[in-house]
Design a protein around this motif. Structure first.
Motif, PDB file in Angstrom:
ATOM      1  N   PHE A  97       3.134  -0.983  -1.206  1.00  0.00           N
ATOM      2  CA  PHE A  97       1.808  -0.844  -1.881  1.00  0.00           C
ATOM      3  C   PHE A  97       1.569   0.116  -2.762  1.00  0.00           C
ATOM      4  N   CYS A 135       8.265   1.050   9.235  1.00  0.00           N
ATOM      5  CA  CYS A 135       7.153   0.328   8.916  1.00  0.00           C
ATOM      6  C   CYS A 135       6.407   1.175   7.828  1.00  0.00           C
ATOM      7  N   PHE A 136       6.130   2.321   8.278  1.00  0.00           N
ATOM      8  CA  PHE A 136       5.388   3.200   7.398  1.00  0.00           C
ATOM      9  C   PHE A 136       6.128   3.270   5.842  1.00  0.00           C
ATOM     10  N   TYR A 178       2.455   3.622  -2.960  1.00  0.00           N
ATOM     11  CA  TYR A 178       2.020   4.681  -2.753  1.00  0.00           C
ATOM     12  C   TYR A 178       3.165   5.934  -3.154  1.00  0.00           C
ATOM     13  N   PHE A 202       5.470   0.209   3.858  1.00  0.00           N
ATOM     14  CA  PHE A 202       4.152   0.060   3.523  1.00  0.00           C
ATOM     15  C   PHE A 202       3.982   0.813   2.209  1.00  0.00           C
ATOM     16  N   TRP A 203       4.293   2.248   2.362  1.00  0.00           N
ATOM     17  CA  TRP A 203       4.139   3.049   1.321  1.00  0.00           C
ATOM     18  C   TRP A 203       4.860   2.483   0.048  1.00  0.00           C
ATOM     19  N   LEU A 220      -0.909   3.365  13.076  1.00  0.00           N
ATOM     20  CA  LEU A 220      -0.277   2.401  12.381  1.00  0.00           C
ATOM     21  C   LEU A 220      -0.010   1.216  12.779  1.00  0.00           C
ATOM     22  N   THR A 256      -4.180   6.016   7.696  1.00  0.00           N
ATOM     23  CA  THR A 256      -2.825   6.646   8.020  1.00  0.00           C
ATOM     24  C   THR A 256      -2.287   6.420   6.410  1.00  0.00           C
ATOM     25  N   LEU A 257      -2.364   5.286   5.816  1.00  0.00           N
ATOM     26  CA  LEU A 257      -1.698   5.199   4.484  1.00  0.00           C
ATOM     27  C   LEU A 257      -2.233   5.842   3.301  1.00  0.00           C
ATOM     28  N   GLN A 258      -3.401   6.244   3.282  1.00  0.00           N
ATOM     29  CA  GLN A 258      -4.130   6.775   2.316  1.00  0.00           C
ATOM     30  C   GLN A 258      -4.444   8.248   2.387  1.00  0.00           C
ATOM     31  N   ARG A 300       3.444  10.489  -3.880  1.00  0.00           N
ATOM     32  CA  ARG A 300       3.545  10.862  -2.631  1.00  0.00           C
ATOM     33  C   ARG A 300       4.923  11.154  -2.228  1.00  0.00           C
TER      34      ARG A 300
END
Length: 790
Positions: free
Chosen positions: A214, A206-207, A216, A210-211, A165, A181-183, A221
């Motif tokens: 963006f 942070c993860f 996700y 981001f999800w 990440l 990592t994201l997708q 998810r």
């Protein structure tokens, strides 16, 4: 003082409540978790240890089965990873789910593709595994005949997740792994969430950010967080990131109608002794009681926070049916240990070690444990008396909690009382003298934003100029709202910080001939750092003058061509690089030189050959140092390699205290006086090399030490927070009841005088600096205490 804790029960869910498993008896919290994951983007399950939280998280596999959705399961230790691989494989096989289970750790990644014509880069191997695991059938234990294109469940440690990440793999692979990592995953499970300190939580927050940003989560998810003792501040962070899109599945928010549900016993009654004795004091006073338990065929465990104390206890209890479970013990030995009645363990058993035995009653009948923190006490006494799925539920369990005198006195009013487990937890939550292991807030507020910005900065390099402004500003403000709402550090400042680290990293990794090339592409980096270096020198003289790159450009050739000045600039760049690198490290950035150990008397572990940190060995053992590896191998064959090769002779009767010394003349700082040194290197994180080791008995003389050992860390750049004597009270007050500690460091000036300071070492520096930042700013009357020069 004795407190009787009543048996604990968990509610059962109605048998037909979970459609995919008709007739299967689930626990109520397991059903709640499955339903919550249908309703929310993120679910936190905070039910007690040993009540099947892992199984609760796996129920969501039924919802994504057949959709070719991959799963990421994050466990904090490699031993727990292996256990989860077995548990998840058993669950998938039992219910005919279509997933391939893959264990991933550093050793597995290194083994991939040895016989294939692929680049020998760990990042490349990991990315190819995520794209197509079948490429590595042999290494992953997949049958060559099994070519099914199955979705996979990757079980991994948080370090690898963090490196992916935060763009920490090689230049060729960073971008691919960040995107992967994201997708790649549709469902992420983070186990033992309470294990992580606030610096490590930055990665997970942070993860999640981001999800969220963006979209996700909008795709369906999900994330499931498992923690028996969650920090209340975590809830605030999750709400900031997700708003009302997450659900907490807790014993404290069960619906009223569930009161009529049947229940099953999960923990036996427990007789809890609270003692302010040390471990060795308690054992010397209660040896007969311990032997009585063993003679009654009870199985037990002694847990200490110190490897040295566990090895001392091992010596003390020789002759009993004992075995050690510690970090240096191999995983096979930890399994074999269950053949013994009494297990002597370090905190490695706190995370996921189940003490599985083939018994009709609880696996652990008694436990003696050190408890410095609230969550340690709750988790450790919960190891005794687990009976979920056991036919015999009526045997009393015993626990001895060794706590501080303040805690023991606070609990005195409950002596002789009977409490429920929940009531006892509420009592502990009200004790200021027994804090949680991780206090959240200070690091996030002071350093979290800087650390969190780095992946944002790297992401900006993947965007078009038009996207950069809009996307990055939005992400930065989102990160700011999570980590430091009152921090107004501008994007430009954050970008300069990240760029400076990246430029220094390129320079450090470059060939020596390229670093100083007059016409090379590192020239700009050299000029910028020379300006910073000049500014630092001015600061040491008490002059707050900021030198510009234009000014430094006039002197760059003279500095590069002068060996002494070039060495000074070289050390400056390295110190700034390693300082920033320690800020970005997931685990402790300081690990001492490694010694390969020959241990015929098994003083250290059950293994004749082992490896460990030389500083620990200096403090706790007498040993012989071999001249080289060839000389060492006369003791026997081993593939282990290290910086030193030693034979343990005996344990020290009194542990030595490790100290550091730094002779400024040897580091190019010989001209700096005490006042200049304190302006430049005290009350802020710094990275220094040239330190030497010393060891002395408490209140005694220094121990003789071989020159090779004294200089064991001489070449290493250590991150330090050096605190003058005037600030020692503030340091002690700030780090009390934390895992942070300080050691003495003797600074020797050019005139031969020396001053003794205290220093925090490694990644703990950033936590200590955050705790002390207000004090330092008030002390120095300055608006900031920038550690890293941009």
């Amino acid at each position: 003082m004795t407190i009787h804790l009543s048996a604990q029960f968990e509610k059962l869910a109605p048998k037909e409540a979970f459609g995919p498993l008709p007739g299967t008896q689930l626990l109520y919290h397991q059903l709640r978790t499955a339903i919550a994951l249908e309703q929310a983007s993120l679910v936190v399950n905070s039910y007690n240890t040993g009540t099947g939280k892992t199984r609760a998280s796996l129920l969501h596999l039924f919802a994504i089965n057949g959709h070719h959705h991959n799963v990421l399961f994050i466990a904090p230790t490699n031993a727990l990873i292996h256990q989860h691989v077995d548990d998840i494989q058993a669950f998938v096989t039992q219910h005919n789910l279509c997933f391939r289970i893959i264990e991933v750790n550093a050793k597995v990644i290194r083994s991939l593709g040895v016989d294939l014509a692929i680049p020998d880069r760990n990042g490349e191997k990991l990315y190819r595994l995520l794209q197509n695991p079948l490429e590595f059938c042999r290494e992953l234990g997949i049958s060559p005949d099994d070519q099914r294109n199955l979705p996979f469940i990757i079980v991994v440690n948080p370090d690898i997740f963090h490196y992916m990440l935060f763009f920490y793999y090689g230049n060729h692979d960073r971008r691919n792994l960040f995107i992967a990592t994201l997708q790649t995953f549709w469902y992420v499970v983070i186990d033992e969430f309470h294990y992580y300190d606030e610096k490590q939580l930055v990665s997970f927050l942070c993860f999640l950010t981001f999800w969220q940003e963006f979209g996700y989560f909008d795709q369906g998810r999900k994330v499931c967080i498992l923690s028996a003792t969650p920090n209340p501040q975590v809830e605030s962070y999750l709400t900031t990131v997700l708003g009302n899109r997450w659900i907490h599945v807790s014993p404290d928010n069960e619906v009223d109608e569930s009161g009529a549900y049947q229940s099953v016993q999960t923990l036996s009654e427990l007789e809890l002794e609270i003692s302010s004795s040390s471990l060795d004091e308690w054992l010397s006073q209660h040896r007969s009681q311990l032997e009585q338990w063993l003679q009654a065929n009870y199985d037990g465990a002694i847990i200490s926070n110190s490897l040295a104390r566990i090895n001392e206890v091992f010596d003390l209890l020789r002759g009993l049916d004992i075995c050690r479970i510690t970090g240096p013990e191999p995983s096979a030995q930890r399994i074999q240990a269950l053949r013994h009645q009494l297990l002597l363990a370090t905190p490695v058993v706190d995370i996921g070690y189940n003490f599985d035995r083939d018994k009709p009653r609880q696996n652990i009948d008694f436990i003696v444990c050190e408890c410095r923190y609230r969550d340690e006490l709750i988790q450790r006494i919960g190891r005794a008396g687990r009976i979920l799925g056991k036919p015999e539920c009526y045997h009393l369990s015993h626990a001895v909690a060794l706590v501080s005198l303040d805690v023991a006195q606070s609990l005195q009013i409950y002596d002789g009382q009977t409490l429920s487990r929940r009531s006892f937890r509420d009592v502990l939550n009200g004790l200021d003298t027994l804090p949680p292991k991780h206090s959240l807030g200070s690091y996030m507020r002071i350093h979290g934003m800087v650390e969190a910005f780095y992946p944002v900065y790297k992401l900006s390099q993947m965007l078009s100029p038009e996207q950069q402004t809009e996307e990055i500003e939005r992400l930065v403000e989102r990160m700011r709202s999570v980590f430091a709402p009152n921090n107004r550090q501008g994007i430009k400042s954050l970008q300069i910080f990240a760029y400076s680290f990246e430029a220094r990293e390129r320079w450090v990794l470059a060939k020596d001939s390229e670093k100083w090339d007059k016409n090379g592409w590192h020239r700009k980096t050299l000029v910028a750092n020379l300006a910073n270096y000049f500014s630092q020198l001015q600061s040491s003289a008490g002059k707050q003058i900021s030198c510009t790159p234009q000014y430094a450009h006039e002197f760059i050739d003279a500095v590069v061509n002068d060996p002494t000045r070039r060495a000074g600039l070289n050390k400056f760049i390295l110190s700034q690089y390693y300082l920033t690198k320690s800020l970005f490290a997931f685990r402790d950035s300081f690990s001492g030189p490694v010694a390969v150990i020959y241990d015929p008397d098994r003083l250290f572990s059950s293994q004749m050959f082992n490896t460990y940190d030389i500083l620990h060995l200096i403090a706790n053992y007498h040993f012989h140092v071999f001249a080289d590896r060839g000389d060492f191998l006369r003791c026997g064959n081993t593939d282990l390699k290290g910086d030193f090769y030693i034979q343990l002779q005996r344990r020290r009767t009194a542990r030595l205290n490790i100290e550091f010394s730094l002779k400024l003349e040897e580091t190019g700082l010989g001209s700096i006086e005490k006042s200049g040194f304190e302006r430049l290197y005290c009350r802020r994180p710094v990275a220094l090399c040239g330190l030497k080791l010393a060891a002395k008995q408490k209140g005694g003389d220094y121990e003789p030490m071989l020159p090779t050992l004294r200089e064991a860390i001489y070449q290493l750049y250590l991150t330090l927070l050096i605190v003058p004597k005037d600030d020692l009270g503030a340091l002690i007050s700030s780090i009390r009841n934390t895992s942070i500690y300080s050691i003495p460091i003797d600074i020797i000036f050019a005139d031969g005088s020396s001053v003794l300071y205290s220093a925090v070492i490694g990644s703990a520096v950033w936590h200590a600096d955050a705790l002390l930042r207000g004090h330092f700013q008030m002390r120095d009357r300055q608006a900031s205490c920038d550690a890293i020069i941009l």
